[in-house]
Design a protein around this motif. Structure first.
Motif, PDB file in Angstrom:
ATOM      1  N   UNK A   1     101.591  79.460  49.690  1.00  0.00           N
ATOM      2  CA  UNK A   1     102.730  79.138  50.019  1.00  0.00           C
ATOM      3  C   UNK A   1     103.669  78.830  48.684  1.00  0.00           C
ATOM      4  N   UNK A   2     104.629  79.444  48.542  1.00  0.00           N
ATOM      5  CA  UNK A   2     105.397  78.959  47.327  1.00  0.00           C
ATOM      6  C   UNK A   2     106.122  77.705  47.482  1.00  0.00           C
ATOM      7  N   UNK A   3     106.105  76.737  46.360  1.00  0.00           N
ATOM      8  CA  UNK A   3     106.802  75.440  46.114  1.00  0.00           C
ATOM      9  C   UNK A   3     107.363  75.128  44.944  1.00  0.00           C
ATOM     10  N   UNK A   4     108.065  73.978  44.736  1.00  0.00           N
ATOM     11  CA  UNK A   4     108.357  73.605  43.539  1.00  0.00           C
ATOM     12  C   UNK A   4     108.415  72.268  43.483  1.00  0.00           C
ATOM     13  N   UNK A   5     108.196  71.614  42.329  1.00  0.00           N
ATOM     14  CA  UNK A   5     108.255  70.136  42.383  1.00  0.00           C
ATOM     15  C   UNK A   5     109.620  69.395  41.889  1.00  0.00           C
ATOM     16  N   UNK A   6     109.929  68.409  42.564  1.00  0.00           N
ATOM     17  CA  UNK A   6     111.170  67.720  42.296  1.00  0.00           C
ATOM     18  C   UNK A   6     110.857  66.432  42.155  1.00  0.00           C
ATOM     19  N   UNK A   7     111.196  65.779  40.831  1.00  0.00           N
ATOM     20  CA  UNK A   7     110.599  64.352  40.429  1.00  0.00           C
ATOM     21  C   UNK A   7     111.178  63.705  39.501  1.00  0.00           C
ATOM     22  N   UNK A   8     111.152  62.712  39.132  1.00  0.00           N
ATOM     23  CA  UNK A   8     111.805  61.703  38.153  1.00  0.00           C
ATOM     24  C   UNK A   8     110.823  61.590  36.888  1.00  0.00           C
ATOM     25  N   UNK A   9     109.718  62.313  36.926  1.00  0.00           N
ATOM     26  CA  UNK A   9     108.852  62.154  36.068  1.00  0.00           C
ATOM     27  C   UNK A   9     109.210  63.480  34.936  1.00  0.00           C
ATOM     28  N   UNK A  10     109.464  63.062  33.706  1.00  0.00           N
ATOM     29  CA  UNK A  10     109.380  64.328  32.898  1.00  0.00           C
ATOM     30  C   UNK A  10     108.435  64.174  31.576  1.00  0.00           C
ATOM     31  N   UNK A  11     107.832  63.183  31.535  1.00  0.00           N
ATOM     32  CA  UNK A  11     106.805  63.009  30.420  1.00  0.00           C
ATOM     33  C   UNK A  11     105.938  64.192  30.325  1.00  0.00           C
ATOM     34  N   UNK A  12     105.315  64.284  28.855  1.00  0.00           N
ATOM     35  CA  UNK A  12     104.364  65.281  28.810  1.00  0.00           C
ATOM     36  C   UNK A  12     103.264  65.507  29.629  1.00  0.00           C
TER      37      UNK A  12
ATOM     38  N   UNK B   1     104.367  57.262  47.184  1.00  0.00           N
ATOM     39  CA  UNK B   1     103.762  55.972  47.087  1.00  0.00           C
ATOM     40  C   UNK B   1     103.038  55.421  46.075  1.00  0.00           C
ATOM     41  N   UNK B   2     103.762  55.781  44.807  1.00  0.00           N
ATOM     42  CA  UNK B   2     103.217  55.313  43.524  1.00  0.00           C
ATOM     43  C   UNK B   2     101.959  56.119  42.902  1.00  0.00           C
ATOM     44  N   UNK B   3     101.831  57.238  43.558  1.00  0.00           N
ATOM     45  CA  UNK B   3     100.664  57.868  43.021  1.00  0.00           C
ATOM     46  C   UNK B   3     101.098  59.339  42.837  1.00  0.00           C
ATOM     47  N   UNK B   4     100.423  60.239  41.909  1.00  0.00           N
ATOM     48  CA  UNK B   4     100.936  61.571  41.700  1.00  0.00           C
ATOM     49  C   UNK B   4     100.162  62.587  42.745  1.00  0.00           C
ATOM     50  N   UNK B   5     100.110  61.935  43.801  1.00  0.00           N
ATOM     51  CA  UNK B   5      99.193  62.872  44.891  1.00  0.00           C
ATOM     52  C   UNK B   5     100.291  63.875  45.555  1.00  0.00           C
ATOM     53  N   UNK B   6     101.547  64.114  45.076  1.00  0.00           N
ATOM     54  CA  UNK B   6     102.305  65.365  45.316  1.00  0.00           C
ATOM     55  C   UNK B   6     101.828  66.510  44.769  1.00  0.00           C
ATOM     56  N   UNK B   7     101.057  66.398  43.505  1.00  0.00           N
ATOM     57  CA  UNK B   7     100.376  67.431  42.793  1.00  0.00           C
ATOM     58  C   UNK B   7      99.296  68.175  43.669  1.00  0.00           C
ATOM     59  N   UNK B   8      98.426  67.114  44.507  1.00  0.00           N
ATOM     60  CA  UNK B   8      97.468  67.601  45.521  1.00  0.00           C
ATOM     61  C   UNK B   8      98.095  68.228  46.506  1.00  0.00           C
TER      62      UNK B   8
ATOM     63  N   UNK C   1     107.804  65.935  46.087  1.00  0.00           N
ATOM     64  CA  UNK C   1     108.098  65.170  44.923  1.00  0.00           C
ATOM     65  C   UNK C   1     106.458  64.942  44.499  1.00  0.00           C
ATOM     66  N   UNK C   2     106.602  64.770  43.151  1.00  0.00           N
ATOM     67  CA  UNK C   2     105.436  64.391  42.454  1.00  0.00           C
ATOM     68  C   UNK C   2     104.733  63.093  42.808  1.00  0.00           C
ATOM     69  N   UNK C   3     105.539  61.957  42.842  1.00  0.00           N
ATOM     70  CA  UNK C   3     105.120  60.712  43.102  1.00  0.00           C
ATOM     71  C   UNK C   3     105.310  60.146  44.274  1.00  0.00           C
TER      72      UNK C   3
END
Length: 204
Positions: A78-89, A61-68, A57-59
């Motif tokens: 390690x392969x991974x993909x993001x699953x998120x509610x955020x589609x903004x540019x 606890x309210x932060x985009x720390x899934x990106x970290x 998940x990208x977000x």
């Protein structure tokens, strides 16, 4: 595409979503190696490296720390993909830096997850020319089988291979089947892993 059973790490702070995702993975024949619902536990599970693929998940606890976490996966190979509610540019651009195999926006279907897994695993299995040549040294193959194998290394479809080699798709399927039998594999993912010399690299 046939795939080996994967051990998949889920990092998602919404328990209903993580449980739904876990059940989808089980229905697909995969295993859920662990589930983490916050950044700290996610990082702990990633550093243990007891998984084949992570869904993040990208977000959290309210932060985009899934990106970290994604960047850490990339660092460890390690392969991974993001699953998120955020589609903004802006979010997508920041997420791209972590080099995910896919970026999937909620809500999602089992088919969405399946495609994201396949794309991520294919993306993670790029084979260098040096790895391919080393792989060939241990095999006894016909010239045509080597031609087909090289096309598979480049992740070409059966139709593309047929066009390149000026043969029918049935002929390509015949050679692919024989290669699978000779190598003791059942899928392209397993083939690419063998070429990279990591046939035993699936997490145990």
């Amino acid at each position: 595409m046939n795939m080996p059973v994967l051990k998949i790490l889920i990092v998602e702070d919404e328990l209903i979503i993580s449980e739904t995702l876990r059940q989808m993975l089980i229905d697909m024949g995969h295993q859920c190696s662990a589930m983490a619902n916050d950044f700290e536990e996610g990082m702990c599970q990633i550093t243990r490296q007891q998984f084949d693929l992570a869904i993040l998940d990208v977000n959290l606890a309210g932060l985009h720390n899934g990106i970290i976490l994604g960047k850490e996966c990339s660092k460890l190979g390690k392969p991974f993909f993001f699953l998120t509610s955020y589609s903004d540019y802006d979010t997508v651009q920041v997420a791209k830096v972590a080099k995910p195999g896919a970026y999937l926006v909620k809500p999602f279907t089992p088919e969405d997850i399946l495609v994201a897994i396949e794309m991520t695993m294919m993306h993670s299995n790029t084979v260098s020319e040096g790895q391919f040549e080393s792989f060939l040294e241990s095999l006894v193959l016909s010239e045509r089988e080597i031609d087909v194998l090289r096309c598979l290394k480049d992740q070409m479809t059966n139709a593309d291979i047929a066009n390149k080699l000026f043969v029918s798709k049935d002929t390509v399927k015949f050679h692919v089947k024989n290669l699978y039998l000779k190598l003791g594999i059942n899928s392209r993912i397993e083939l690419l892993s063998k070429m990279k010399g990591v046939s035993d690299g699936i997490a145990r």
